[in-house]
Design a protein around this motif. Structure first.
Motif, PDB file in Angstrom:
ATOM      1  N   SER A  49      73.213  13.076 -30.783  1.00  0.00           N
ATOM      2  CA  SER A  49      73.363  12.181 -32.045  1.00  0.00           C
ATOM      3  C   SER A  49      72.013  11.277 -32.267  1.00  0.00           C
ATOM      4  CB  SER A  49      74.457  11.160 -31.761  1.00  0.00           C
ATOM      5  OG  SER A  49      75.741  11.647 -31.758  1.00  0.00           O
ATOM      6  N   LEU A  50      71.384  10.976 -31.151  1.00  0.00           N
ATOM      7  CA  LEU A  50      70.199  10.178 -31.598  1.00  0.00           C
ATOM      8  C   LEU A  50      68.999  10.778 -32.145  1.00  0.00           C
ATOM      9  CD1 LEU A  50      69.782   8.148 -27.854  1.00  0.00           C
ATOM     10  CD2 LEU A  50      70.118   6.982 -30.287  1.00  0.00           C
ATOM     11  N   LYS A  55      71.874  15.297 -41.479  1.00  0.00           N
ATOM     12  CA  LYS A  55      71.725  15.224 -40.075  1.00  0.00           C
ATOM     13  C   LYS A  55      70.496  16.221 -39.834  1.00  0.00           C
ATOM     14  CE  LYS A  55      75.115  16.611 -37.467  1.00  0.00           C
ATOM     15  NZ  LYS A  55      76.461  16.911 -36.920  1.00  0.00           N
ATOM     16  N   VAL A  57      67.261   8.709 -35.407  1.00  0.00           N
ATOM     17  CA  VAL A  57      66.736   7.382 -34.676  1.00  0.00           C
ATOM     18  C   VAL A  57      65.689   7.445 -33.752  1.00  0.00           C
ATOM     19  CG1 VAL A  57      67.551   5.639 -33.163  1.00  0.00           C
ATOM     20  CG2 VAL A  57      69.356   6.546 -34.920  1.00  0.00           C
ATOM     21  N   HIS A  58      65.794   8.720 -33.078  1.00  0.00           N
ATOM     22  CA  HIS A  58      64.542   9.270 -32.207  1.00  0.00           C
ATOM     23  C   HIS A  58      64.173  10.751 -32.509  1.00  0.00           C
ATOM     24  CE1 HIS A  58      64.682   5.405 -30.232  1.00  0.00           C
ATOM     25  NE2 HIS A  58      65.958   5.519 -29.970  1.00  0.00           N
ATOM     26  N   VAL A 110      74.900   4.773 -34.234  1.00  0.00           N
ATOM     27  CA  VAL A 110      74.231   5.995 -34.212  1.00  0.00           C
ATOM     28  C   VAL A 110      75.213   7.042 -34.789  1.00  0.00           C
ATOM     29  CG1 VAL A 110      73.248   7.858 -32.998  1.00  0.00           C
ATOM     30  CG2 VAL A 110      72.772   5.519 -32.493  1.00  0.00           C
ATOM     31  N   TYR A 121      67.004   3.172 -42.573  1.00  0.00           N
ATOM     32  CA  TYR A 121      68.045   4.145 -41.884  1.00  0.00           C
ATOM     33  C   TYR A 121      68.484   4.907 -43.081  1.00  0.00           C
ATOM     34  CZ  TYR A 121      67.354   1.020 -37.832  1.00  0.00           C
ATOM     35  OH  TYR A 121      67.101   0.217 -37.033  1.00  0.00           O
ATOM     36  N   PRO A 122      69.342   6.092 -42.958  1.00  0.00           N
ATOM     37  CA  PRO A 122      69.800   6.576 -44.064  1.00  0.00           C
ATOM     38  C   PRO A 122      71.202   6.475 -44.457  1.00  0.00           C
ATOM     39  CG  PRO A 122      69.943   7.927 -41.960  1.00  0.00           C
ATOM     40  CD  PRO A 122      69.052   6.912 -41.626  1.00  0.00           C
ATOM     41  N   TYR A 141      76.354   0.266 -30.470  1.00  0.00           N
ATOM     42  CA  TYR A 141      75.174   0.929 -30.613  1.00  0.00           C
ATOM     43  C   TYR A 141      75.311   2.433 -30.893  1.00  0.00           C
ATOM     44  CZ  TYR A 141      70.259   2.813 -30.377  1.00  0.00           C
ATOM     45  OH  TYR A 141      69.114   3.608 -30.414  1.00  0.00           O
ATOM     46  N   ALA A 143      70.067  13.780 -34.044  1.00  0.00           N
ATOM     47  CA  ALA A 143      70.463  14.132 -35.421  1.00  0.00           C
ATOM     48  C   ALA A 143      70.515  13.132 -36.084  1.00  0.00           C
ATOM     49  CB  ALA A 143      72.219  14.685 -35.001  1.00  0.00           C
ATOM     50  N   ALA A 144      70.719  11.919 -35.960  1.00  0.00           N
ATOM     51  CA  ALA A 144      70.534  10.573 -36.737  1.00  0.00           C
ATOM     52  C   ALA A 144      69.027  10.384 -37.152  1.00  0.00           C
ATOM     53  CB  ALA A 144      71.470   9.404 -36.172  1.00  0.00           C
ATOM     54  N   LEU A 163      75.616   6.847 -38.262  1.00  0.00           N
ATOM     55  CA  LEU A 163      74.366   7.172 -38.862  1.00  0.00           C
ATOM     56  C   LEU A 163      74.243   8.793 -39.194  1.00  0.00           C
ATOM     57  CD1 LEU A 163      71.507   5.104 -37.533  1.00  0.00           C
ATOM     58  CD2 LEU A 163      72.150   5.091 -39.714  1.00  0.00           C
ATOM     59  N   THR A 164      74.686   9.538 -38.262  1.00  0.00           N
ATOM     60  CA  THR A 164      74.728  10.866 -38.451  1.00  0.00           C
ATOM     61  C   THR A 164      75.490  11.532 -39.429  1.00  0.00           C
ATOM     62  OG1 THR A 164      76.618  11.480 -36.881  1.00  0.00           O
ATOM     63  CG2 THR A 164      74.594  11.328 -35.814  1.00  0.00           C
ATOM     64  N   GLU A 207      78.925  11.697 -39.196  1.00  0.00           N
ATOM     65  CA  GLU A 207      80.184  12.113 -38.576  1.00  0.00           C
ATOM     66  C   GLU A 207      81.127  11.088 -38.796  1.00  0.00           C
ATOM     67  OE1 GLU A 207      78.895  13.777 -34.652  1.00  0.00           O
ATOM     68  OE2 GLU A 207      77.177  14.901 -35.627  1.00  0.00           O
TER      69      GLU A 207
END
Lengths: 391, 360
Positions: free
Chosen positions: A102-103, A6, A108-109, B101, B7-8, B97, A105-106, B104-105, B107
């Motif tokens: 989250s955006l 993260k 994505v942005h 996300v 993406y991770p 979506y 942390a991930a 993706l984190t 969590e």
């Protein structure tokens, strides 16, 4: 679950409107734009620096506009960008912030604008909550009617004296005098005035209830590189969580819902907090009716069960106390419903940035922002710190 | 098989369920409509509510005619002990979506996404007009069919299509829906016959418009090896992005969809070919706009489910496009697919997902 990859998230911009009973000088678009522009100015960024917009508000019936984010895309500089609209009842301001977090942390942005608002003067929130649906229980004469029995249950369970609620209201309304954005500025407030205010929903008096406000709040959230360019100290997100439970069921503890306890426990685990009472320096909690301060003090683990009211009574939660609660004046002083949760999150961030002005808590390093909604069933919280969280 | 590492984490759709969509479901509450779908989608994976790490839903208070319409649906999920949960006041595709996300984190490993909408209690054309600018446009009550007609007229005037081609889209979609037991409109007369009908709002005839539908849908997302454990052929999300455009129709070129194009580019669609497209085009003319923006040629199978012209449960119809594309991959009928969802008048907001199955 691993969260090792993260990205750390920082708050580098915060903006609020002046909250008021009716902002007739601006449209809904003008209102959200005002908060967003202030957040950008605070971060010294422009609209083109924003990668995505996450917006939240409470029910669409409060303004009478269906999915208003569609109409607000232009005003928020979102054209050509991703735009998400979150709605989780009264907790929405907090949930919206966490979705935006989250955006980043991930990864994505990199830099996200998050905004929450309510312009209650456009419509009538009481009616917005009271649309008749066949075969479903109606809300009971607004939120106060729903929550008053839970407060009575609390006082019976704990033996709290009936003076506690007025202490909270008196404190929060005095704190609001130090916050230029607060809706209610009651310069002539006295404890006696609170105590003698008309009873609305026993034991909730008029002065112990939140106002109906027009208002918006916005934040700029960014990654490590963005934080390095911040002109002012950033606030770092150390933990954030949401929890939900059903509205009504036999096992529900409406005084201290399990979802609130679980949510706080998750946030503390993420942030490495083992003794919240000692380690947290300031709390912005969602207190729409004064008695919810002692109730949430217990639910959030700042006091053992039955002891929350003692913290309030002894002055611990005053602005100069050991654990200041709602130094901004809280929901009791400004309640643009959809924004109220985000204001709690933003005020917590202001405290650890040392940017809270007259209502700054001296030396605040870690602060909790808290929001709840529905029938005490939706919870969102975050813990922010002055230091970048250790990996 | 190598997947793009933009993406991770690898994340896939591993299960999909939907209602049979109907013109009216007056005998069912939203919770009653939704619960069988939730049971089916979890049943496909063998997971229970308590084993799902994150839950996210999409719906609209304005369809339900009550504030907090999602709270009752949450009761149907069975959120006890308390769950990590969120809601978007958008089509369920955007709930997917948000859940993507969240995974993706790191969590969450798994997520339940659901959406529901009952159009039958109100007049949908009027209800949707409440989405428009509340000061300058909504007071005029322009309805959703009229706005779509404006877009179709613009396309015809620009020489991009004609009424006969639009009838062909309707006939193809509803003929394809014959194989979809959940579709509301299944089968179609030939385009020549369709063109004999009067206009509804010029240049649109009834066949150019979606049915008014009640319905619900749900998917389960999972990461990496969890996805492989839960299903034989996960539909991996290669890319996922969404973009919004200006609200005012006066500042948009209605013959184009730059937001769809940008979302597709960010989702990696143009770096890879697809064999299937599930497009959320409630009006026939909108398929013309989307095909152009997504650069889909005649080798791509468009809306084998019948698309939104065969069933259009508002707030779920976009999520269903993702679910239909994923189910097609899981069945082995597709190797790589694009799914699209839209929101707002005349394709204002658009989401694009590129999905792929492992080599067979």
């Amino acid at each position: 679950m691993s969260s090792a990859h993260k990205e750390p998230v920082a708050v580098t911009g915060i903006g609020q409107t002046k909250h008021a009973a009716a902002r007739r000088d601006v449209s809904i678009a003008g209102l959200v734009r005002e908060a967003a522009q202030r957040a950008l100015d605070d971060a010294e960024l422009s609209w083109t620096d924003i990668d995505a917009v996450v917006i939240g508000k409470a029910p669409d019936f409060f303004e009478g506009v269906m999915m208003p984010e569609l109409y607000l895309a232009d005003a928020l500089g979102a054209v050509g960008k991703p735009m998400l609209r979150v709605h989780t009842a009264g907790s929405v301001g907090g949930s919206t912030t966490l979705v935006a977090t989250s955006l980043v942390a991930a990864r994505v942005h990199r830099t996200v604008l998050t905004v929450a608002f309510e312009k209650q003067s456009e419509s009538n929130a009481m009616w917005g909550l009271s649309l008749p649906i066949p075969f479903q229980q109606p809300l009971l004469a607004g939120a106060g009617g729903f929550f008053a029995p839970h407060i009575r249950a609390y006082t019976r369970r704990t033996g709290a004296p009936d003076t506690i609620g007025s202490l909270v209201a008196y404190k929060d309304r005095r704190n609001a005098l130090k916050n230029p954005y607060a809706h209610l500025h009651e310069w002539d407030i006295t404890l006696e005035k609170v105590r003698s205010a008309p009873m609305l929903w026993d034991p909730i008096r008029y002065s112990e209830t939140c106002p109906s406000s027009d208002g918006a709040c916005a934040m700029v959230l960014t990654d490590t590189r963005g934080a390095a360019r911040s002109p002012r100290p950033p606030a770092w997100v150390h933990g954030g969580a949401m929890r939900s439970e059903p509205t009504l069921f036999a096992g529900k503890d409406a005084v201290s819902p399990q979802a609130g306890k679980d949510c706080a426990a998750d946030v503390y685990r993420q942030a490495g907090i083992t003794d919240p009472r000692r380690e947290i320096d300031a709390v912005e909690m969602y207190v729409p009716f004064s008695w919810y301060e002692p109730m949430w003090l217990e639910n959030l683990g700042f006091a053992t069960e039955g002891e929350g009211w003692k913290l309030t009574e002894s002055g611990v939660t005053e602005l100069d106390g050991d654990l200041p609660v709602n130094p901004s004046g809280g929901v009791l002083s400004s309640n643009p419903i959809g924004a109220s949760g985000m204001i709690r999150f933003a005020e917590a961030a202001l405290q650890v940035r040392g940017e809270a002005g007259e209502h700054q808590v001296d030396g605040a390093r870690k602060a909790l922002g808290h929001a709840y909604g529905g029938g005490s069933q939706f919870f969102s919280m975050w813990l922010v710190g002055a230091d970048r969280p250790s990996a | 098989m190598t997947r793009d590492q933009r993406y991770p984490r690898e994340i896939a759709i591993v299960a999909f369920a939907q209602t049979d969509h109907t013109r009216s479901s007056a005998e069912l509450s939203e919770v009653e409509m939704l619960m069988p779908v939730l049971r089916q989608v979890l049943g496909q994976t063998g997971l229970h509510t308590g084993e799902i790490d994150f839950t996210c839903s999409g719906s609209s208070d304005y369809l339900a005619g009550r504030a907090f319409s999602f709270t009752m649906a949450l009761d149907g999920v069975g959120a006890w002990p308390p769950i990590s949960e969120s809601h978007v006041e958008m089509d369920g595709a955007w709930a997917l979506y948000e859940a993507w996300v969240k995974i993706l984190t790191g969590e969450a490993e798994t997520a339940l996404v659901y959406a529901f909408g009952k159009s039958s209690p109100g007049e949908l054309r009027d209800v949707l007009s409440r989405q428009l600018d509340p000061y300058y446009v909504a007071p005029l009550w322009p309805d959703s069919v009229a706005l779509a007609a404006l877009q179709a007229r613009t396309l015809i005037d620009a020489g991009e299509t004609d009424e006969r081609a639009l009838a062909g889209i309707a006939a193809r979609s509803r003929t394809a829906a014959q194989d979809n037991p959940h579709a509301q409109l299944r089968g179609s007369a030939a385009p020549d016959v369709l063109l004999e009908a009067d206009h509804l709002v010029q240049p649109l005839r009834i066949h150019d418009t979606p049915p008014v539908s009640d319905g619900a849908a749900a998917v389960v997302l999972a990461a990496g090896d969890t996805a492989r454990r839960l299903t034989d052929r996960p539909a991996w999300i290669l890319g996922l992005d969404h973009r919004i455009e200006a609200h005012s129709l006066g500042v948009r070129d209605l013959t184009d969809s730059p937001s769809t194009r940008l979302a597709a580019e960010r989702a990696g669609l143009f770096e890879t070919g697809v064999d299937t497209a599930e497009l959320h085009a409630p009006f026939t003319a909108q398929e013309i706009v989307l095909r152009k923006a997504l650069r889909l040629d005649d080798t791509v199978r468009i809306n084998p489910s019948g698309g939104a012209l065969a069933a259009n449960p508002v707030m779920a119809a976009g999520l269903i496009r993702l679910g239909e594309a994923a189910a097609r991959i899981s069945r082995g009928d597709s190797d790589r697919a694009v799914a699209h969802a839209t929101s707002g008048p005349c394709l204002q907001q658009n989401l694009v997902a590129v999905l792929e199955g492992e080599a067979q």
